[in-house]
Write an enzyme that holds these catalytic residues in place. Structure first.
Site, PDB file in Angstrom:
ATOM      1  CE  LYS A  88     -17.241  -3.090   6.389  1.00 34.98           C
ATOM      2  NZ  LYS A  88     -15.835  -2.749   6.718  1.00 34.98           N
ATOM      3  CE1 TYR A 124     -10.826  -0.793  10.407  1.00 34.03           C
ATOM      4  CE2 TYR A 124     -12.822  -1.870   9.602  1.00 34.03           C
ATOM      5  CZ  TYR A 124     -11.907  -0.833   9.537  1.00 34.03           C
ATOM      6  OH  TYR A 124     -12.060   0.154   8.591  1.00 34.03           O
ATOM      7  CB  ALA A 165      -5.280  13.744   6.119  1.00 36.66           C
ATOM      8  CD  GLU A 214      -2.888   1.204   2.294  1.00 34.73           C
ATOM      9  OE1 GLU A 214      -3.762   0.328   2.142  1.00 34.73           O
ATOM     10  OE2 GLU A 214      -2.856   2.002   3.250  1.00 34.73           O
TER      11      GLU A 214
END
Length: 298
Positions: free
Chosen positions: A166, A146, A51, A17
């Site tokens: 999801k 998570y 951000a 990433e």
């Protein structure tokens, strides 16, 4: 190539990433890093936002460079909390125009602007975004998960229930948030499968390179720091070079354990530092080769 199809021919996948440079920096400052990461033969590379979604346009531009100039599968992050359906449609059209077939569908962080109001025709969460993308596109859709629960979730079971939504809405695979205790992931994996979620799960690894980084992570995620890692951080907190090397070594041992256990993939949060990814992949190259060969023969 769609990432969901890569799982049919290879396991585990290795991916990186990266994030776009800040708005006041030229976009091509990231391309040297991409070239170095490309030389490590990842299976795909993801591109996040800055951000508050500040580099949204650059995310697609960089994803296009990876996909079309480097001929490497890219996945673009798409967040929805501040976007109208028309804005998401524009993103979809841009993805199609740039030959990008994979997205990571995320809610995104709420804007810090106190005057912020969500669009009337917007999306409340990632489930609504996934449903919309599945209905209106042929994209391969990744979703986040998570192992220590989302910071806003009531508890882990509630978060896994939301993860099931999801999956049922059309997600094709999952990428975890970073974690530092593999046992927590293994426990999470068991709970997820008991809920009937059978999607491939790629595990996120974040090498700790400096002491400020860990404070930022804890404030954002609330992740637990295992005793072993805490000892490393305490021992080398005043020796930046040693802390960086120890942090990378911890990430390597964590990755080897995950690969030996049989995870579907390793996703390295590179922080745009190819040298870190090189050290990790150099140390796991032997086990990576064995597992890849086993996957091909099975």
């Amino acid at each position: 190539m769609k990432i969901k199809d890569k799982f049919k021919i290879k396991n585990p996948l290795i991916s990186f990433e990266i994030f776009p440079p800040k708005a006041n920096y030229p976009v091509d400052t990231i391309y040297d890093s991409i070239d170095e990461l490309y030389s490590l033969y990842p299976d795909f590379m993801s591109v996040t936002y800055g951000a508050g979604g500040s580099t949204k346009d650059r995310t697609i531009e960089i994803s296009s460079h990876i996909q079309n100039k480097c001929n490497l599968t890219s996945i673009a992050h798409v967040t929805c909390i501040s976007s109208s359906r028309n804005e998401i449609n524009n993103i979809i059209n841009s993805l199609k125009k740039n030959n990008i077939h994979n997205v990571l569908a995320l809610r995104g962080d709420y804007p810090k602007d106190a005057a912020y109001t969500p669009p009337n025709d917007g999306f409340k969460n990632s489930v609504e975004l996934i449903e919309y993308l599945r209905k209106n596109t042929n994209l391969c859709i990744g979703a986040a998960c998570y192992p220590e629960k989302h910071p806003e979730a009531y508890d882990l079971n509630a978060d896994i229930d939301f993860l099931k939504r999801k999956a049922d809405s059309g997600a094709d695979f999952l990428i975890t948030q970073m974690f530092f205790d593999n046992e927590l992931f293994y426990d999470f994996y068991d709970k997820v499968h008991k809920k009937g979620i059978n999607l491939p799960i790629i595990t996120g690894i974040m090498p700790i390179l400096n002491k400020n980084q860990i404070n930022t992570i804890l404030n954002l995620t609330g992740n637990m720091i295992p005793v072993k890692l805490r000892r490393i951080l305490d021992k080398y907190e005043n020796n930046p070079v040693a802390l960086t090397e120890a942090g990378i070594s911890y990430a390597i041992s964590q990755t080897i354990d995950l690969l030996s256990w049989g995870v579907d993939g390793i996703h390295i949060y590179t922080m745009n530092k190819p040298s870190t990814a090189k050290k990790i992949l150099g140390s796991i190259s032997a086990i990576r080769g064995v597992l890849t060969n086993e996957s091909k023969s099975s």
